[in-house]
Design a protein around this motif. Structure first.
Motif, PDB file in Angstrom:
ATOM      1  N   PRO A 241       0.695  -1.316   0.065  1.00 25.13           N
ATOM      2  CA  PRO A 241       0.061   0.100   0.181  1.00 25.13           C
ATOM      3  C   PRO A 241       0.741   1.264  -0.057  1.00 25.13           C
ATOM      4  CG  PRO A 241       0.137  -0.944   2.230  1.00 25.13           C
ATOM      5  CD  PRO A 241       0.944  -1.926   1.326  1.00 25.13           C
ATOM      6  N   ILE A 242       0.342   2.134  -0.959  1.00 19.12           N
ATOM      7  CA  ILE A 242       1.124   3.353  -0.909  1.00 19.12           C
ATOM      8  C   ILE A 242       0.092   4.650  -1.006  1.00 19.12           C
ATOM      9  CG2 ILE A 242       2.539   5.060  -2.155  1.00 19.12           C
ATOM     10  CD1 ILE A 242       4.198   2.700  -3.007  1.00 19.12           C
ATOM     11  N   MET A 243       0.077   5.537  -0.030  1.00 17.56           N
ATOM     12  CA  MET A 243      -0.907   6.581   0.120  1.00 17.56           C
ATOM     13  C   MET A 243      -0.582   7.796  -0.874  1.00 17.56           C
ATOM     14  SD  MET A 243      -3.691   7.841   1.232  1.00 17.56           S
ATOM     15  CE  MET A 243      -4.364   7.283   2.605  1.00 17.56           C
ATOM     16  N   LEU A 244      -0.977   7.976  -1.951  1.00 20.60           N
ATOM     17  CA  LEU A 244      -0.880   9.163  -2.842  1.00 20.60           C
ATOM     18  C   LEU A 244      -1.678  10.275  -2.709  1.00 20.60           C
ATOM     19  CD1 LEU A 244      -0.713   6.949  -6.321  1.00 20.60           C
ATOM     20  CD2 LEU A 244       1.217   7.125  -4.610  1.00 20.60           C
ATOM     21  N   GLN A 262      -5.340   9.198  -2.125  1.00 23.78           N
ATOM     22  CA  GLN A 262      -6.068   7.875  -2.446  1.00 23.78           C
ATOM     23  C   GLN A 262      -4.991   6.718  -2.113  1.00 23.78           C
ATOM     24  OE1 GLN A 262      -7.358   7.306  -6.604  1.00 23.78           O
ATOM     25  NE2 GLN A 262      -9.107   6.305  -5.770  1.00 23.78           N
ATOM     26  N   ARG A 263      -5.528   5.833  -1.468  1.00 22.27           N
ATOM     27  CA  ARG A 263      -4.864   4.621  -1.098  1.00 22.27           C
ATOM     28  C   ARG A 263      -4.631   3.727  -2.403  1.00 22.27           C
ATOM     29  NH1 ARG A 263      -3.508   1.719   3.821  1.00 22.27           N
ATOM     30  NH2 ARG A 263      -3.313  -0.606   3.442  1.00 22.27           N
ATOM     31  N   TRP A 264      -3.308   3.382  -2.672  1.00 20.65           N
ATOM     32  CA  TRP A 264      -3.210   2.283  -3.809  1.00 20.65           C
ATOM     33  C   TRP A 264      -2.337   1.165  -3.401  1.00 20.65           C
ATOM     34  CZ3 TRP A 264      -4.036   2.724  -9.523  1.00 20.65           C
ATOM     35  CH2 TRP A 264      -4.976   4.044  -9.725  1.00 20.65           C
ATOM     36  N   HIS A 265      -2.526  -0.014  -4.123  1.00 21.74           N
ATOM     37  CA  HIS A 265      -1.757  -1.026  -3.851  1.00 21.74           C
ATOM     38  C   HIS A 265      -0.978  -1.452  -5.254  1.00 21.74           C
ATOM     39  CE1 HIS A 265      -3.982  -2.289  -0.337  1.00 21.74           C
ATOM     40  NE2 HIS A 265      -3.130  -2.722  -0.048  1.00 21.74           N
ATOM     41  N   PHE A 266       0.471  -1.467  -5.035  1.00 19.09           N
ATOM     42  CA  PHE A 266       1.346  -1.699  -6.202  1.00 19.09           C
ATOM     43  C   PHE A 266       2.112  -3.061  -6.086  1.00 19.09           C
ATOM     44  CE2 PHE A 266       0.825   2.962  -5.982  1.00 19.09           C
ATOM     45  CZ  PHE A 266       0.673   3.100  -7.402  1.00 19.09           C
ATOM     46  N   SER A 267       2.316  -3.642  -7.413  1.00 16.60           N
ATOM     47  CA  SER A 267       3.270  -4.801  -7.389  1.00 16.60           C
ATOM     48  C   SER A 267       4.197  -4.537  -8.727  1.00 16.60           C
ATOM     49  CB  SER A 267       2.347  -5.999  -7.590  1.00 16.60           C
ATOM     50  OG  SER A 267       1.753  -6.480  -6.486  1.00 16.60           O
ATOM     51  N   GLY A 268       5.222  -4.935  -8.582  1.00 15.89           N
ATOM     52  CA  GLY A 268       6.267  -4.688  -9.666  1.00 15.89           C
ATOM     53  C   GLY A 268       6.905  -3.291  -9.722  1.00 15.89           C
ATOM     54  N   LEU A 269       6.316  -2.408  -8.818  1.00 14.55           N
ATOM     55  CA  LEU A 269       7.074  -1.019  -8.629  1.00 14.55           C
ATOM     56  C   LEU A 269       8.398  -1.237  -8.027  1.00 14.55           C
ATOM     57  CD1 LEU A 269       6.146   1.958  -8.869  1.00 14.55           C
ATOM     58  CD2 LEU A 269       5.712   1.750  -6.424  1.00 14.55           C
ATOM     59  N   THR A 270       9.535  -0.750  -8.987  1.00 12.21           N
ATOM     60  CA  THR A 270      10.801  -0.830  -8.861  1.00 12.21           C
ATOM     61  C   THR A 270      11.615   0.607  -8.401  1.00 12.21           C
ATOM     62  OG1 THR A 270      11.436  -0.941 -10.995  1.00 12.21           O
ATOM     63  CG2 THR A 270      10.957  -3.088 -10.003  1.00 12.21           C
ATOM     64  N   SER A 271      11.059   1.480  -8.826  1.00  8.43           N
ATOM     65  CA  SER A 271      11.668   2.804  -8.708  1.00  8.43           C
ATOM     66  C   SER A 271      10.677   4.016  -8.433  1.00  8.43           C
ATOM     67  CB  SER A 271      12.542   3.108  -9.867  1.00  8.43           C
ATOM     68  OG  SER A 271      11.744   3.638 -11.183  1.00  8.43           O
ATOM     69  N   ASN A 272      11.027   5.093  -7.813  1.00 13.54           N
ATOM     70  CA  ASN A 272      10.442   6.214  -7.600  1.00 13.54           C
ATOM     71  C   ASN A 272      10.196   6.908  -8.720  1.00 13.54           C
ATOM     72  OD1 ASN A 272      10.098   5.318  -4.596  1.00 13.54           O
ATOM     73  ND2 ASN A 272      12.105   6.537  -4.627  1.00 13.54           N
ATOM     74  N   ALA A 273      10.725   6.909  -9.761  1.00 17.15           N
ATOM     75  CA  ALA A 273      10.689   7.391 -11.075  1.00 17.15           C
ATOM     76  C   ALA A 273       9.337   6.574 -11.674  1.00 17.15           C
ATOM     77  CB  ALA A 273      11.895   7.555 -12.161  1.00 17.15           C
ATOM     78  N   GLN A 274       9.365   5.408 -11.584  1.00 22.36           N
ATOM     79  CA  GLN A 274       8.406   4.493 -12.148  1.00 22.36           C
ATOM     80  C   GLN A 274       7.080   5.149 -11.536  1.00 22.36           C
ATOM     81  OE1 GLN A 274       8.773   0.576 -11.589  1.00 22.36           O
ATOM     82  NE2 GLN A 274       7.951  -0.113 -13.773  1.00 22.36           N
ATOM     83  N   LEU A 275       7.114   5.217 -10.377  1.00 22.02           N
ATOM     84  CA  LEU A 275       5.682   5.911  -9.718  1.00 22.02           C
ATOM     85  C   LEU A 275       5.325   7.031 -10.170  1.00 22.02           C
ATOM     86  CD1 LEU A 275       3.773   5.448  -7.462  1.00 22.02           C
ATOM     87  CD2 LEU A 275       5.345   6.468  -5.853  1.00 22.02           C
ATOM     88  N   VAL A 276       6.410   8.194 -10.367  1.00 24.84           N
ATOM     89  CA  VAL A 276       5.551   9.197 -11.102  1.00 24.84           C
ATOM     90  C   VAL A 276       5.069   9.151 -12.453  1.00 24.84           C
ATOM     91  CG1 VAL A 276       6.629  11.593 -11.628  1.00 24.84           C
ATOM     92  CG2 VAL A 276       7.508  10.737  -9.898  1.00 24.84           C
ATOM     93  N   GLU A 277       5.652   8.256 -13.262  1.00 24.05           N
ATOM     94  CA  GLU A 277       5.287   7.814 -14.674  1.00 24.05           C
ATOM     95  C   GLU A 277       3.857   7.011 -14.292  1.00 24.05           C
ATOM     96  OE1 GLU A 277       7.656   6.152 -18.356  1.00 24.05           O
ATOM     97  OE2 GLU A 277       7.379   4.840 -16.671  1.00 24.05           O
ATOM     98  N   PHE A 278       3.637   6.474 -13.535  1.00 20.57           N
ATOM     99  CA  PHE A 278       2.332   5.725 -13.247  1.00 20.57           C
ATOM    100  C   PHE A 278       1.502   6.731 -13.184  1.00 20.57           C
ATOM    101  CE2 PHE A 278      -0.869   3.924 -10.796  1.00 20.57           C
ATOM    102  CZ  PHE A 278      -1.322   2.709 -11.563  1.00 20.57           C
TER     103      PHE A 278
END
Length: 421
Positions: A241-244, A262-278
């Motif tokens: 879980p990550i609160m965005l 909003q609270r999200w659940h992530f799988s396969g998230l490997t970098s913080n840059a990838q989080l921004v892109e998502f």
């Protein structure tokens, strides 16, 4: 039954030592450790030079190599008597090198036919398990890469990347990480980096095994993995879980106002840059976070506790570095909280995705927080205890270039907490 633990049943130290000694003695009884590594590689190169003849039954060849290796492995595991020990360990080394050579030839032969898939899957599994009998050395990189190459050449064949394969490979990676302090630093770095392609090949459908393994494996801790790319893989988010939260400082100064969360659940998230892109590409989030050309920055929740958002991004000690990984982000109430806000410097997404085979999955955990819930969230961050604040800042250490500022804040907060009321 697939164990989540990567550790293979302990091989007696005497066996491990003799496995290394036999590997050194195979060609030159006076070889040193580095020459032992070279010998493994030379043997692999010699065996890979022969192409697979068109009339060879690949399945039968794989079965023969695997059967010989498993017989010797059984004898090794049983603990051979002292007078037979060197003989059996020599047989193990020979069988292992033969199995590696066969695997390399199969990897070069192209896609497998239906009849040979099961046999090749059993062979690569035996090779990975056999690798655990050899003390970590640089040639391990070649072995796991070859096994991964078989998978890549036959991506649709799930038998080749089963949970057993994934478990065995995680055990090999754990053994390699345990070699810190016993291997040359440069060789260890190359070995750890070489594990990444194979992990990407075997683990995409078994991320739950990775998550379960991390729980009781200190070698898989964020601060215990010295290789950056391997750290990204080992520490990736798996159903986490990550609160965005999107925050704003209307007057340019603190306190911040949470305008969306909003609270999200992530799988396969490997970098913080990838989080921004998502965040920038997800249709449901983009309406809140703006178009791709908007400048988005990130901070940990501790920035709200410190009242530091208004100080400007560069000045903040609580920055979430895009070059970092999600586990760098401090948790609050068992959930990582990432504060997104407008910045002043446009940042691209180059290198956001390191592992193309690992699917990034994100799912929202309910609707966005309403006004009342966002107010509660903001109050919770501001009212965090001194212990929570210190723990949150310590969790961020080592994640980027903010350590000096964080250490100053930690010392100041600890002093304030210890002062008499």
């Amino acid at each position: 039954h697939h164990s989540a633990q990567p550790r293979h049943p302990d091989t007696p130290h005497r066996q491990v030592r003799h496995a290394q000694q036999v590997s050194m003695d195979t060609k030159d009884s006076e070889s040193d450790n580095n020459e032992s590594d070279d010998e493994w590689e030379d043997a692999d190169e010699d065996s890979s030079s022969d192409a697979v003849p068109g009339d060879v039954n690949i399945g039968a060849e794989a079965d023969a190599a695997r059967a010989r290796l498993e017989v010797v492995l059984s004898a090794v595991d049983a603990g051979p008597p002292e007078d037979k020990f060197d003989e059996i360990m020599g047989q193990f080394v020979g069988a292992f090198q033969e199995a590696i050579g066969t695997t390399m030839r199969i990897a070069q032969s192209g896609p497998l036919d239906d009849a040979s898939v099961a046999s090749v899957a059993a062979l690569t599994l035996a090779v990975l398990r056999g690798l655990l009998r050899i003390p970590p050395q640089k040639s391990h990189q070649l072995v796991v890469t070859v096994c991964g190459a078989v998978v890549e050449s036959n991506w649709g064949r799930l038998q080749l990347r089963s949970a057993d394969h994934a478990t065995a490979l995680l055990a090999v990676v754990c053994a390699a990480l345990s070699a810190k302090g016993t291997m040359d630093e440069a060789e260890l770095d190359a070995l750890l980096g070489g594990m990444c392609p194979a992990l990407q090949a075997f683990l995409p459908t078994h991320l739950e095994l990775l998550a379960a393994t991390r729980v009781n494996t200190p070698e898989f801790g964020r601060d215990a993995v010295p290789h950056r790319m391997l750290r990204e893989f080992i520490c990736m988010s798996v159903n986490e879980p990550i609160m965005l939260a999107l925050v704003d400082t209307p007057d340019g100064v603190a306190p911040a106002v949470v305008t969306f969360a909003q609270r999200w659940h992530f799988s396969g998230l490997t970098s913080n840059a990838q989080l921004v892109e998502f965040v920038q590409n997800d249709a449901s989030l983009r309406e809140h976070f703006g178009p791709l050309d908007d400048v988005i920055e990130m901070d940990c929740w501790t920035a709200v506790r410190a009242g530091a958002l208004g100080a400007g991004f560069i000045a903040s000690a609580h920055r979430v570095w895009r070059e970092g990984i999600p586990s760098d982000v401090a948790t609050l109430d068992n959930t990582r909280v990432v504060l997104f806000h407008r910045g002043s410097v446009h940042r691209g997404f180059d290198g956001a995705t390191t592992f193309e085979r690992i699917p990034l999955e994100g799912a929202c955990d309910g609707p966005p927080l309403d006004d009342a819930a966002r107010t509660v969230l903001c109050q919770r961050m501001r009212a965090a205890s001194s212990d929570e604040y210190i723990a949150g800042m310590k969790a961020q250490l080592g994640s980027g270039g903010s350590d000096p500022k964080l250490n100053e804040l930690i010392v100041a907060e600890e002093a304030a907490a210890a002062a008499p009321v």
